[in-house]
Write a protein that holds these residues in place. Structure first.
Motif, mmCIF file in Angstrom:
data_model
loop_
_atom_site.group_PDB
_atom_site.id
_atom_site.type_symbol
_atom_site.label_atom_id
_atom_site.label_comp_id
_atom_site.label_asym_id
_atom_site.label_seq_id
_atom_site.Cartn_x
_atom_site.Cartn_y
_atom_site.Cartn_z
ATOM 1 N N SER A 183 0.816 -1.217 0.000
ATOM 2 C CA SER A 183 0.000 0.000 0.000
ATOM 3 C C SER A 183 0.844 1.260 0.000
ATOM 4 O O SER A 183 0.304 2.360 -0.166
ATOM 5 N N PHE A 194 -7.976 -3.510 -1.664
ATOM 6 C CA PHE A 194 -8.486 -2.833 -0.473
ATOM 7 C C PHE A 194 -9.297 -3.799 0.376
ATOM 8 O O PHE A 194 -9.923 -4.725 -0.139
ATOM 9 N N GLU A 230 -5.635 -0.438 -7.084
ATOM 10 C CA GLU A 230 -4.696 0.613 -7.458
ATOM 11 C C GLU A 230 -3.464 -0.053 -8.075
ATOM 12 O O GLU A 230 -2.773 -0.818 -7.410
ATOM 13 N N THR A 271 -3.882 6.433 -3.109
ATOM 14 C CA THR A 271 -4.884 6.181 -2.063
ATOM 15 C C THR A 271 -4.291 6.218 -0.663
ATOM 16 O O THR A 271 -4.907 6.747 0.265
ATOM 17 N N SER A 272 -3.096 5.656 -0.480
ATOM 18 C CA SER A 272 -2.508 5.639 0.870
ATOM 19 C C SER A 272 -2.129 7.039 1.323
ATOM 20 O O SER A 272 -2.224 7.363 2.510
ATOM 21 N N MET A 329 -5.510 8.609 2.314
ATOM 22 C CA MET A 329 -6.060 8.003 3.527
ATOM 23 C C MET A 329 -5.196 8.302 4.741
ATOM 24 O O MET A 329 -5.712 8.520 5.843
#
Length: 301
Positions: free
Chosen positions: A133, A156, A166, A204-205, A208
């Motif tokens: 990730s 995910f 991703e 995304t990481s 987030m």
């Protein structure tokens, strides 16, 4: 030869990949294995811990049972899917599958060792993917003999539910490998985004981690409870799950390591871990898997 999908959850289109290997039988590895056997693939499930493989098979079975209970999968289909889960303690055997997805602990040296072995044993056409990730694909592939075959495929949690994959290119990832990864994600019923450069945290990481770290700081500073912080994100922003409940689900330690990897990779203080997060990890409050994280779970004191 391509095989046809076997369940009603997927379109009846030919599979590009009939056999995949999964390295790591934990939460993510077992989740990826489940969607693979649902799609009609054979899965070679590998872990250095034979007990972890047994737990992974149990997780796959429970996930399929839930689909049977919802009339989304037939009992015969469940039995056939479980027959396609093939435990193995031979990593070289896994490497000879059509594609291999690594889902081990988020530590660079561990992943490098896995891909050094896989790249030495794999066929020229084998897709080699890491579920990391946050860690650089280029660094993971650095010691490998065929880094052009290595790519990031970040699924995910929970994998059977979440639609996104991703896909991240490393510095030496070939166009052919990217095309293959997009095809595998489609075979697994996922929708993809492509990250063109493997900067720490990808897309995304990074997003987030910023949200989760700020949520932790709000709790740490006493501005709001975990429940109210999560409720604000769910009701105010339409999130299906708040960032603190998400950290508990995926593992507080996993969230901590991801944030630390991004901070070390970028030097950006935005990604420095809050003290509360560090203390929770040190105390073993890792979320659902330990029975306590930002919330307490059934069966705990």
């Amino acid at each position: 030869m391509p095989t046809e999908r076997s369940t009603g959850d997927f379109r009846e289109t030919p599979l590009r990949f009939s056999e995949i290997g999964i390295v790591g039988a934990g939460l993510m590895g077992a989740g990826i294995a489940q969607i693979a056997v649902q799609a009609g693939m054979t899965v070679r499930l590998y872990d250095t811990d034979s007990a972890a493989v047994a737990r992974g098979r149990d997780q796959i079975s429970r996930g399929l049972e839930r689909l049977v209970a919802k009339d989304r999968l037939g009992r015969n289909e469940l039995d056939a899917a479980m027959d396609r889960v093939l435990p193995t303690d031979d990593l070289s055997q896994v490497a000879r599958a059509d594609a291999v997805i690594e889902a081990v602990i988020e530590r660079l040296e561990v992943k490098q060792e896995v891909f050094s072995t896989l790249s030495a044993e794999a066929n020229d056409s084998t897709l080699l993917a890491t579920n990391t990730s946050a860690i650089s694909i280029s660094e993971i592939a650095g010691p490998a003999t065929r880094p052009q075959q290595i790519i990031g495929m970040h699924f995910f949690s929970p994998v059977p539910v979440m639609a996104l994959c991703e896909i991240i290119r490393g510095y030496q990832t070939s166009d052919k490998t990217l095309e293959a990864a997009l095809g595998l994600a489609a075979d697994l019923g996922k929708q993809s985004i492509v990250v063109n450069r493997d900067d720490a945290g990808f897309v995304t990481s990074r997003l987030m981690t910023v949200l989760m770290h700020e949520a932790v700081r709000l709790v740490e500073q006493g501005l709001a409870s975990p429940e109210d912080v999560d409720r604000a994100c769910e009701l105010g922003f339409g999130h299906r799950m708040g960032p603190l409940a998400t950290a508990d689900l995926t593992g507080v330690d996993v969230a901590y390591r991801a944030g630390r990897a991004i901070f070390e990779g970028t030097g950006d203080p935005t990604f420095r871990s809050p003290q509360l997060l560090r203390r929770m990890v040190a105390s073993g409050h890792l979320g659902r898997k330990s029975g306590r994280g930002f919330y307490k779970y059934e069966g705990t004191k």
